[in-house]
Motif scaffolding. Structure first.
Motif, PDB file in Angstrom:
ATOM      1  N   VAL A  48      45.945  81.348  38.584  1.00  0.00           N
ATOM      2  CA  VAL A  48      45.378  79.658  38.903  1.00  0.00           C
ATOM      3  C   VAL A  48      44.073  79.573  38.379  1.00  0.00           C
ATOM      4  N   THR A  49      44.129  78.528  38.141  1.00  0.00           N
ATOM      5  CA  THR A  49      43.225  77.399  37.183  1.00  0.00           C
ATOM      6  C   THR A  49      42.385  77.218  37.840  1.00  0.00           C
ATOM      7  N   ILE A  50      40.493  76.862  38.315  1.00  0.00           N
ATOM      8  CA  ILE A  50      39.606  76.484  38.786  1.00  0.00           C
ATOM      9  C   ILE A  50      38.608  76.671  37.878  1.00  0.00           C
ATOM     10  N   LEU A  51      38.933  76.068  36.842  1.00  0.00           N
ATOM     11  CA  LEU A  51      38.135  75.631  35.490  1.00  0.00           C
ATOM     12  C   LEU A  51      37.956  74.144  35.222  1.00  0.00           C
ATOM     13  N   PRO A  52      36.362  73.518  35.369  1.00  0.00           N
ATOM     14  CA  PRO A  52      35.697  72.807  35.250  1.00  0.00           C
ATOM     15  C   PRO A  52      35.755  71.994  33.938  1.00  0.00           C
ATOM     16  N   ASN A  53      36.290  70.879  33.573  1.00  0.00           N
ATOM     17  CA  ASN A  53      36.755  69.465  33.215  1.00  0.00           C
ATOM     18  C   ASN A  53      35.861  68.749  31.604  1.00  0.00           C
ATOM     19  N   THR A  54      35.550  70.273  30.658  1.00  0.00           N
ATOM     20  CA  THR A  54      34.830  70.098  29.550  1.00  0.00           C
ATOM     21  C   THR A  54      35.413  70.104  28.055  1.00  0.00           C
ATOM     22  N   PRO A  55      34.752  69.874  27.048  1.00  0.00           N
ATOM     23  CA  PRO A  55      35.537  69.664  25.589  1.00  0.00           C
ATOM     24  C   PRO A  55      36.396  71.428  25.639  1.00  0.00           C
ATOM     25  N   GLU A  56      35.784  72.615  25.997  1.00  0.00           N
ATOM     26  CA  GLU A  56      36.323  73.606  25.875  1.00  0.00           C
ATOM     27  C   GLU A  56      37.411  74.195  26.335  1.00  0.00           C
ATOM     28  N   THR A  57      37.893  73.306  27.668  1.00  0.00           N
ATOM     29  CA  THR A  57      38.884  73.584  28.437  1.00  0.00           C
ATOM     30  C   THR A  57      39.591  72.554  28.144  1.00  0.00           C
ATOM     31  N   THR A  58      39.821  71.363  27.308  1.00  0.00           N
ATOM     32  CA  THR A  58      41.227  70.948  27.585  1.00  0.00           C
ATOM     33  C   THR A  58      41.517  71.611  26.512  1.00  0.00           C
ATOM     34  N   GLY A  59      43.553  70.785  26.835  1.00  0.00           N
ATOM     35  CA  GLY A  59      44.358  71.892  26.939  1.00  0.00           C
ATOM     36  C   GLY A  59      43.625  73.336  26.527  1.00  0.00           C
ATOM     37  N   ARG A  70      41.760  71.289  37.089  1.00  0.00           N
ATOM     38  CA  ARG A  70      41.482  69.997  36.339  1.00  0.00           C
ATOM     39  C   ARG A  70      42.356  69.210  35.351  1.00  0.00           C
ATOM     40  N   GLY A  71      43.332  68.425  35.384  1.00  0.00           N
ATOM     41  CA  GLY A  71      44.634  68.399  34.775  1.00  0.00           C
ATOM     42  C   GLY A  71      44.089  68.612  33.359  1.00  0.00           C
ATOM     43  N   ASN A  72      43.345  67.689  33.467  1.00  0.00           N
ATOM     44  CA  ASN A  72      42.979  67.817  31.437  1.00  0.00           C
ATOM     45  C   ASN A  72      43.447  69.641  31.254  1.00  0.00           C
ATOM     46  N   ALA A 106      10.163  69.977  49.578  1.00  0.00           N
ATOM     47  CA  ALA A 106       9.840  70.773  48.722  1.00  0.00           C
ATOM     48  C   ALA A 106       8.764  71.306  47.555  1.00  0.00           C
ATOM     49  N   GLY A 107       9.590  70.513  46.503  1.00  0.00           N
ATOM     50  CA  GLY A 107       8.739  71.109  45.289  1.00  0.00           C
ATOM     51  C   GLY A 107       9.545  72.460  44.799  1.00  0.00           C
ATOM     52  N   GLU A 108      10.884  72.496  45.752  1.00  0.00           N
ATOM     53  CA  GLU A 108      11.909  73.460  45.423  1.00  0.00           C
ATOM     54  C   GLU A 108      12.920  73.090  44.514  1.00  0.00           C
ATOM     55  N   PRO A 109      13.886  74.466  43.859  1.00  0.00           N
ATOM     56  CA  PRO A 109      14.515  73.685  43.263  1.00  0.00           C
ATOM     57  C   PRO A 109      16.105  73.394  43.865  1.00  0.00           C
ATOM     58  N   PHE A 110      16.344  72.597  42.431  1.00  0.00           N
ATOM     59  CA  PHE A 110      17.770  72.056  43.708  1.00  0.00           C
ATOM     60  C   PHE A 110      19.163  72.756  43.795  1.00  0.00           C
ATOM     61  N   LEU A 111      19.546  73.022  45.005  1.00  0.00           N
ATOM     62  CA  LEU A 111      21.137  73.442  45.070  1.00  0.00           C
ATOM     63  C   LEU A 111      21.865  73.038  43.985  1.00  0.00           C
ATOM     64  N   ASN A 112      23.042  73.802  43.592  1.00  0.00           N
ATOM     65  CA  ASN A 112      24.049  73.479  42.406  1.00  0.00           C
ATOM     66  C   ASN A 112      23.562  71.615  41.226  1.00  0.00           C
ATOM     67  N   ARG A 113      22.681  72.993  40.883  1.00  0.00           N
ATOM     68  CA  ARG A 113      21.487  71.726  40.000  1.00  0.00           C
ATOM     69  C   ARG A 113      23.120  72.041  38.152  1.00  0.00           C
ATOM     70  N   VAL A 114      23.235  71.054  38.083  1.00  0.00           N
ATOM     71  CA  VAL A 114      24.629  70.749  36.233  1.00  0.00           C
ATOM     72  C   VAL A 114      23.833  70.682  35.866  1.00  0.00           C
ATOM     73  N   ASP A 115      23.863  72.175  34.126  1.00  0.00           N
ATOM     74  CA  ASP A 115      23.468  72.163  33.032  1.00  0.00           C
ATOM     75  C   ASP A 115      24.253  71.096  32.131  1.00  0.00           C
ATOM     76  N   ARG A 116      23.664  70.596  31.731  1.00  0.00           N
ATOM     77  CA  ARG A 116      23.754  68.911  31.073  1.00  0.00           C
ATOM     78  C   ARG A 116      24.613  69.862  29.286  1.00  0.00           C
ATOM     79  N   ALA A 117      24.220  71.045  29.252  1.00  0.00           N
ATOM     80  CA  ALA A 117      24.913  71.527  27.981  1.00  0.00           C
ATOM     81  C   ALA A 117      26.331  72.667  28.042  1.00  0.00           C
ATOM     82  N   ARG A 118      25.904  72.751  28.883  1.00  0.00           N
ATOM     83  CA  ARG A 118      27.741  72.793  29.304  1.00  0.00           C
ATOM     84  C   ARG A 118      28.400  72.619  30.122  1.00  0.00           C
ATOM     85  N   GLY A 119      27.421  71.375  30.816  1.00  0.00           N
ATOM     86  CA  GLY A 119      28.373  69.941  31.361  1.00  0.00           C
ATOM     87  C   GLY A 119      29.337  70.696  33.303  1.00  0.00           C
ATOM     88  N   TYR A 120      28.982  71.239  33.737  1.00  0.00           N
ATOM     89  CA  TYR A 120      29.159  71.307  34.964  1.00  0.00           C
ATOM     90  C   TYR A 120      28.017  72.457  35.518  1.00  0.00           C
TER      91      TYR A 120
END
Length: 311
Positions: free
Chosen positions: A194-205, A226-228, A297-311
């Motif tokens: 079962v593949t539930i990976l994000p679409n990043t350069p590392e996961t392509t192909g 992801r289809g890639n 409220a100045g609290e951390p956001f949920l599910n904030r994306v790490d730009r360096a990792r791409g997800y």
């Protein structure tokens, strides 16, 4: 009064905007939910966003505190050079539940060999029972929120479950592997993959001729991620050679899947039209409301994306 811009698909605005308004009210938030053009861009404090929406340039939204995505995937926006605001992807109860149910259903379909019986209209009494779940090895690639939830469900059903991710993770009841060596070890035991990976350069192909050859012969592949991730030609060759017995694919490099694509005609491929993890407005709107509450409220956001990792 907080100003939030609805920047999702125009065609679904009449569904999303009432759902968002209800969620804001239930959370006790005073939010003015507007459409593009209703207020100057500099008045917007939060952007409720989907790549199918009208906003592609985030630079004018100088006072926006966050871009709150309605989609789980962020590959179409994370590299946008005008996006300097915090970006949050969507992870919600409905989306997670949809993924878990799709994975559980498809894994059980493969495990029980249900395709042998569906559509049969001629007498054939072959009384061979399938193995029990503890005798079947299932591997899940990707241990984010959706992958971890799928692993938990499969463990609950009694399967021997291995999870793999780029960085080390731990899930009770499952063997968790990571890194390049861990990937090869995981693939080698994947009777059902079962593949539930994000679409990043590392996961392509990632699933290509070399890695598909690592699977046990006759493995089943389920891709709701992801289809890639999949090299289509390599998968078709593996299916024709019997290295892969069957593939059920919910996502593709081009969507909708073109009518001429070989997947439509291949007898060992099931095409699922990107329905494994659909965002449900009623539950997703509550996540948007919670993130606005957190921002105010100045609290951390949920599910904030790490730009360096791409997800």
């Amino acid at each position: 009064m907080v100003v939030a811009l609805y920047a999702g698909a125009v065609a679904t605005a009449d569904v999303w905007m009432p759902a968002l308004a209800r969620a804001f009210a239930e959370a006790g938030l005073a939010v003015d939910l507007v459409r593009p053009g209703d207020v100057p861009p500099e008045a917007v404090e939060y952007i409720v966003y989907a790549p199918s929406g009208p906003v592609t340039d985030f630079a004018p939204y100088t006072q926006a505190k966050a871009v709150l995505g309605l989609w789980a995937g962020v590959e179409r926006v994370v590299g946008n050079p005008t996006l300097t605001q915090p970006l949050c992807r969507m992870v919600d109860e409905g989306l997670e539940r949809g993924m878990v149910e799709w994975v559980a259903g498809q894994v059980l379909r493969a495990h029980l060999g249900l395709d042998r019986f569906i559509g049969r209209h001629t007498p054939h009494w072959e009384q061979v029972a399938p193995p029990l779940a503890p005798e079947r090895s299932v591997v899940v690639l990707g241990l984010g929120a959706l992958g971890a939830a799928a692993v938990w469900m499969l463990v609950t059903l009694g399967f021997r479950v291995t999870g793999w991710s780029r960085s080390p993770k731990a899930i009770e009841g499952a063997t968790c592997l990571s890194g390049a060596e861990g990937l090869e070890a995981a693939l080698a035991r994947a009777e059902i993959l079962v593949t539930i990976l994000p679409n990043t350069p590392e996961t392509t192909g990632l699933l290509n001729a070399r890695t598909l050859a690592l699977l046990p012969r006759g493995a089943v592949i389920l891709n709701p991620g992801r289809g890639n991730l999949i090299d289509d030609e390599a998968l078709l060759a593996a299916l024709d050679a019997g290295q892969v017995a069957q593939a059920t694919l919910d996502v593709f490099r081009t969507e909708p899947l073109p009518a001429e694509h070989p997947y439509w005609r291949h007898p060992r491929v099931t095409v699922s039209p990107h329905v494994a993890a659909e965002t449900r407005p009623a539950s997703a709107a509550k996540v948007i409301a919670e993130n606005i509450r957190r921002g105010e409220a100045g609290e951390p956001f949920l599910n904030r994306v790490d730009r360096a990792r791409g997800y």
